[in-house]
Write an enzyme that holds these catalytic residues in place. Sequence first.
Site, short mmCIF file in Angstrom:
data_model
loop_
_atom_site.label_atom_id
_atom_site.label_comp_id
_atom_site.label_asym_id
_atom_site.label_seq_id
_atom_site.Cartn_x
_atom_site.Cartn_y
_atom_site.Cartn_z
N GLU A 83 -4.92 -28.67 -17.81
CA GLU A 83 -4.58 -27.75 -16.74
C GLU A 83 -5.38 -26.47 -16.85
O GLU A 83 -5.72 -26.03 -17.93
CB GLU A 83 -3.10 -27.39 -16.82
CG GLU A 83 -2.21 -28.54 -16.48
CD GLU A 83 -0.75 -28.19 -16.74
OE1 GLU A 83 0.10 -28.77 -16.08
OE2 GLU A 83 -0.48 -27.32 -17.59
N CYS A 131 -7.17 -18.96 -16.36
CA CYS A 131 -6.69 -19.34 -17.68
C CYS A 131 -7.17 -20.76 -17.97
O CYS A 131 -6.94 -21.66 -17.16
CB CYS A 131 -5.17 -19.27 -17.67
SG CYS A 131 -4.42 -19.81 -19.19
N CYS A 138 -2.18 -29.71 -28.81
CA CYS A 138 -2.53 -28.72 -29.84
C CYS A 138 -1.94 -29.16 -31.17
O CYS A 138 -0.84 -29.70 -31.23
CB CYS A 138 -1.99 -27.35 -29.46
SG CYS A 138 -2.43 -26.05 -30.65
N CYS A 142 3.58 -25.04 -32.84
CA CYS A 142 4.56 -23.98 -32.58
C CYS A 142 5.74 -24.57 -31.80
O CYS A 142 5.54 -25.23 -30.77
CB CYS A 142 3.93 -22.83 -31.80
SG CYS A 142 2.44 -22.19 -32.56
N CYS A 145 6.35 -24.12 -27.85
CA CYS A 145 5.21 -24.35 -26.95
C CYS A 145 5.08 -25.83 -26.61
O CYS A 145 5.09 -26.69 -27.50
CB CYS A 145 3.94 -23.85 -27.63
SG CYS A 145 2.43 -24.32 -26.78
N CYS A 362 3.19 -26.64 -18.64
CA CYS A 362 2.53 -25.98 -19.75
C CYS A 362 2.93 -24.51 -19.69
O CYS A 362 2.29 -23.71 -19.05
CB CYS A 362 1.03 -26.15 -19.62
SG CYS A 362 0.16 -25.68 -21.10
#
Length: 379
Positions: A83, A131, A138, A142, A145, A362
């Site tokens: 995205e 962005c 990832c 975390c 997230c 996201c």
Amino acid sequence: MPEEWSASLAARGERSFTAKQVFHWIHRRGVLDPAAMTNLPARLREHLVAEGLGEVLTPERVHRSEDGTRKLLLRLRDGATIETVLLPSVSGPGSQAQLDADAAAGDDTDDEDDDAGSDAGAAPRVRVTQCISTQVGCAMGCGFCASGVAGLKRHLGPEEIAGQVLLGRALLEEGEELRNVVYMGMGEPLHNYEATARSLRLLTHPEGINLSTRRVTVSTSGLVPEIARLGADFGGQIALAISLHAADDATRSALMPINRKYPLDELLAALRAYPLPRRRRITIEYTLVAGQNDDPAEARRLAKLLRGIPVKINLIPMNPIEASSLGPPGLERVAAFQEVLTQAGYSCFVRRRRGDDVSAACGQLVLLGAKPKVRRAVG
Ligand code: SAH
Ligand code: SF4
């Protein structure tokens, strides 16, 4: 890079200016299909096709929010999706909206000197911040997230990172101008250092999109060696945002596993050593998670921790995600946290959510609007 195109095309006996032409097609006009590069000789176009040049990203969906935010879902050649988000803001000189966008993009209002004069009397332009993502998922894990919970599927290549901006630019609307790019989408940019660095070179190349380095912000969860590398490779010119989210190691390690590898004292030393140009500041991102890191005592620790480092602080009430029961604190708690930092003399913003009516899978991608509390337009 045109220099590389030059070398590879010269090896085939092409004239030197064809390299620039190819680079211009891609980076100025956003054309990746060699068949459409009409001023190139046919044999060269065939060669480029054989070399695999072509679209690396296909827009699959564009969600447009009522506030003008546009979220693009892009499909990669291997079928994975990423995205990218366009965040417009109307920019009368010194307008609130502009300050919002500047804060989101890591701009310092006090170094907005390049076009202050030339704006006088001009129709308001719409400045857009884009962005972008650097990985599919990832690896940093975390807990608050969506990308972290998903885990890392793969790194993006430099052409896939920079390609998001080519597509974003193609979607700009009347009166809009692409002003800032922030590496705050899916993924940890410094975990994919080579591709990130190369994409930065592509985006800032004078023969290409030609973004100013200080209008490009790389956000990181704190990979200490790569922060030093980024500083050295780009002379500190790339704007830096650090996802801090806590002011003591126990709290930070609970939220961000990377803190066990690079604890706060090492991270803070890396920030102090970053070759920041004069009058520029590092952006500190602090996602407020209820019951985890939102205590006023933590704000006091944060104020102490950051003392002496040129920073501005963005507070982000956590955007709830499906995979986690963590959530944002109430408004009063956010305000109290901000108050401690403001009283301690920090420039501190609370980001408001934008694009709420486009699906926010996201989370972080829609959190780029900012509400300045202490710093207002001066003239
Ligand atoms: N990996 C990099 C850049 C992408 S994340 C980094 O962590 O800095 C961009 C920002 O969004 C980070 O500050 C991240 O902590 C924040 N973020 C991620 N998920 C969030 C959520 N659910 N709510 C609020 N902020 C979030
Ligand atoms: Fe990765 Fe950043 Fe999400 Fe952490 S916050 S999991 S580093 S994308």
